[in-house]
Design a protein around this motif. Structure first.
Motif, mmCIF file in Angstrom:
data_model
loop_
_atom_site.group_PDB
_atom_site.id
_atom_site.type_symbol
_atom_site.label_atom_id
_atom_site.label_comp_id
_atom_site.label_asym_id
_atom_site.label_seq_id
_atom_site.Cartn_x
_atom_site.Cartn_y
_atom_site.Cartn_z
ATOM 1 N N GLY A 243 0.666 -1.025 -0.238
ATOM 2 C CA GLY A 243 -0.056 0.206 -0.019
ATOM 3 C C GLY A 243 0.913 1.279 -0.112
ATOM 4 N N ASN A 244 0.006 2.456 -0.108
ATOM 5 C CA ASN A 244 0.623 3.702 -0.131
ATOM 6 C C ASN A 244 1.648 4.133 0.964
ATOM 7 N N GLU A 245 2.461 4.683 0.761
ATOM 8 C CA GLU A 245 3.508 5.095 1.703
ATOM 9 C C GLU A 245 2.824 5.572 3.003
ATOM 10 N N GLY A 246 1.892 6.386 3.017
ATOM 11 C CA GLY A 246 1.423 7.058 4.290
ATOM 12 C C GLY A 246 0.114 6.582 4.870
ATOM 13 N N GLN A 247 -0.702 6.359 3.660
ATOM 14 C CA GLN A 247 -2.311 5.786 4.218
ATOM 15 C C GLN A 247 -2.278 4.073 3.893
ATOM 16 N N GLY A 248 -1.290 3.359 3.682
ATOM 17 C CA GLY A 248 -1.661 1.863 3.621
ATOM 18 C C GLY A 248 -2.591 1.471 2.388
ATOM 19 N N LEU A 249 -3.059 0.195 2.597
ATOM 20 C CA LEU A 249 -3.743 -0.230 1.577
ATOM 21 C C LEU A 249 -5.424 0.373 1.658
ATOM 22 N N GLU A 250 -5.870 0.406 0.625
ATOM 23 C CA GLU A 250 -7.286 0.763 0.649
ATOM 24 C C GLU A 250 -7.916 -0.115 1.430
ATOM 25 N N ALA A 251 -8.907 0.285 2.108
ATOM 26 C CA ALA A 251 -9.772 -0.361 3.069
ATOM 27 C C ALA A 251 -10.540 -1.626 2.229
ATOM 28 N N ALA A 252 -10.932 -1.433 1.253
ATOM 29 C CA ALA A 252 -11.491 -2.533 0.307
ATOM 30 C C ALA A 252 -10.684 -3.728 -0.053
ATOM 31 N N LEU A 253 -9.464 -3.492 -0.057
ATOM 32 C CA LEU A 253 -8.606 -4.408 -0.320
ATOM 33 C C LEU A 253 -8.259 -5.223 1.052
ATOM 34 N N LEU A 254 -8.138 -4.542 2.137
ATOM 35 C CA LEU A 254 -7.845 -5.156 3.431
ATOM 36 C C LEU A 254 -9.253 -6.019 3.878
ATOM 37 N N SER A 255 -10.178 -5.554 3.622
ATOM 38 C CA SER A 255 -11.472 -6.240 4.028
ATOM 39 C C SER A 255 -12.057 -7.430 2.866
ATOM 40 N N ALA A 256 -11.557 -7.485 1.752
ATOM 41 C CA ALA A 256 -12.086 -8.259 0.845
ATOM 42 C C ALA A 256 -11.996 -9.702 1.292
ATOM 43 N N PRO A 257 -12.913 -10.593 1.098
ATOM 44 C CA PRO A 257 -12.657 -11.955 1.272
ATOM 45 C C PRO A 257 -11.683 -12.735 0.227
ATOM 46 N N GLY A 258 -10.874 -13.574 1.287
ATOM 47 C CA GLY A 258 -9.898 -14.223 0.561
ATOM 48 C C GLY A 258 -8.482 -13.406 0.627
ATOM 49 N N VAL A 259 -8.302 -12.299 1.322
ATOM 50 C CA VAL A 259 -7.410 -11.552 1.543
ATOM 51 C C VAL A 259 -6.773 -12.113 2.966
ATOM 52 N N ARG A 260 -5.397 -12.384 3.032
ATOM 53 C CA ARG A 260 -4.840 -12.801 4.385
ATOM 54 C C ARG A 260 -3.892 -11.564 4.751
ATOM 55 N N ARG A 261 -3.934 -11.663 5.902
ATOM 56 C CA ARG A 261 -3.124 -10.671 6.477
ATOM 57 C C ARG A 261 -1.882 -11.185 7.508
ATOM 58 N N VAL A 262 -0.729 -10.762 7.420
ATOM 59 C CA VAL A 262 0.412 -11.091 8.156
ATOM 60 C C VAL A 262 1.112 -10.008 8.681
#
Length: 300
Positions: A243-262
């Motif tokens: 994601g963007n240097e200051g804002q990070g990833l767009e919320a729609a990407l983070l909350s999308a089904p199938g997106v894993r966070r590490v």
């Protein structure tokens, strides 16, 4: 060979517009590359450029080498005392430049040194500058292999660093969202050091379109993720979301089904890692896991 001395020359004005305007490069589908290394990478993957420009001082040194722009060789220039005969700085030696010109089969346009300096992105650069068709590979309907997605990564140095890391670890596909630095800009090209020509780069792909094409898991890094990078299984194909240097990833990407966070292990001394560094950490951990022996193939 054509020699240009006037800043009013149409060919020079077109080069200057391309060198200074991302809009013009997009409009014409052309990119400006500079230096021996980038031109060598272009030749190896994409073939000869459309046009090549040299500063007068470099053209004179190559000619003094006794090759008249048609082959390698530096001894003649050195004996003649030609300027920069043996060394042309970061752009490569005169012998390398002459060999490269021979390989392209093109006759360069020679610019007066002051004109070349206006178009060049490298201080006192010896050239060459080349115009190339910007590659536009087709994005697959289904993303089934490794890829990296850059979401509004705006710094050209960061974008170039990620491209270079992808090429180094064998991730061949890079996708960018609208708002990400133009990957074929001179600054990103310099930062990536030729990696562009080993990658398929797809620009201007909105997050919704990316998600619709996913046929593998997507992985994003967040500080509060329940799974650490060292514990995550990264052996299968995936798309990394950066994601963007200051804002990070767009919320729609983070909350999308199938997106894993590490999460990437780090101390509390800093809030987050630079996006280029984070990409390198993740991609090299992926490479390490895939190279590690599995129980059925471990050395006994």
């Amino acid at each position: 060979m054509k020699r240009i001395e006037s800043a009013a020359n149409e060919t020079f004005r077109e080069l200057l517009a391309l060198a200074g305007s991302a809009r013009e490069r997009r409009r014409l589908g052309l990119s400006v590359i500079e230096g021996v290394h980038l031109l060598e990478a272009c030749l190896a993957r994409s073939g000869a450029p459309r046009q090549i420009f040299l500063p007068a001082r470099t053209a004179e040194a190559v000619a003094a080498a006794g090759r008249d722009m048609s082959g390698p060789g530096v001894a003649g220039a050195a004996r003649a005392g030609a300027p920069d005969a043996a060394q042309a700085g970061a752009g490569g030696t005169i012998a390398e430049i002459a060999a490269l010109l021979h390989a392209t089969g093109l006759t360069p346009v020679v610019l007066a040194d002051r004109l070349f300096a206006q178009a060049s992105q490298v201080e006192h650069g010896p050239g060459p500058i080349a115009l190339v068709d910007t590659p536009r590979p087709v994005l697959p309907d289904r993303l089934v292999d490794d890829a990296v997605y850059l979401d509004r990564v705006q710094d050209p140095g960061n974008a170039g660093t990620v491209l270079r890391t992808c090429a180094a670890v064998g991730v061949r596909r890079v996708i960018t969202s609208p708002g990400t630095a133009f990957c074929w800009s001179p600054k990103v090209l310099r930062a990536a050091m030729g990696a562009h020509f080993h990658l398929d780069i797809h620009e201007g792909v909105p997050p919704a379109e990316l998600l619709a094409r996913l046929a593998v898991e997507a992985v994003a890094t967040t500080a509060d993720a329940p799974t650490g990078l060292w514990q995550a299984d990264l052996r299968g194909p995936r798309v990394w979301l950066l994601g963007n240097e200051g804002q990070g990833l767009e919320a729609a990407l983070l909350s999308a089904p199938g997106v894993r966070r590490v999460s990437i292990p780090q101390s509390h001394a800093v809030e987050s890692l630079n996006v280029g560094v984070a990409a390198a950490v993740c991609l090299y951990e992926q490479l390490r896991q895939r190279a590690a022996p599995t129980p059925d193939r471990a050395v006994q």
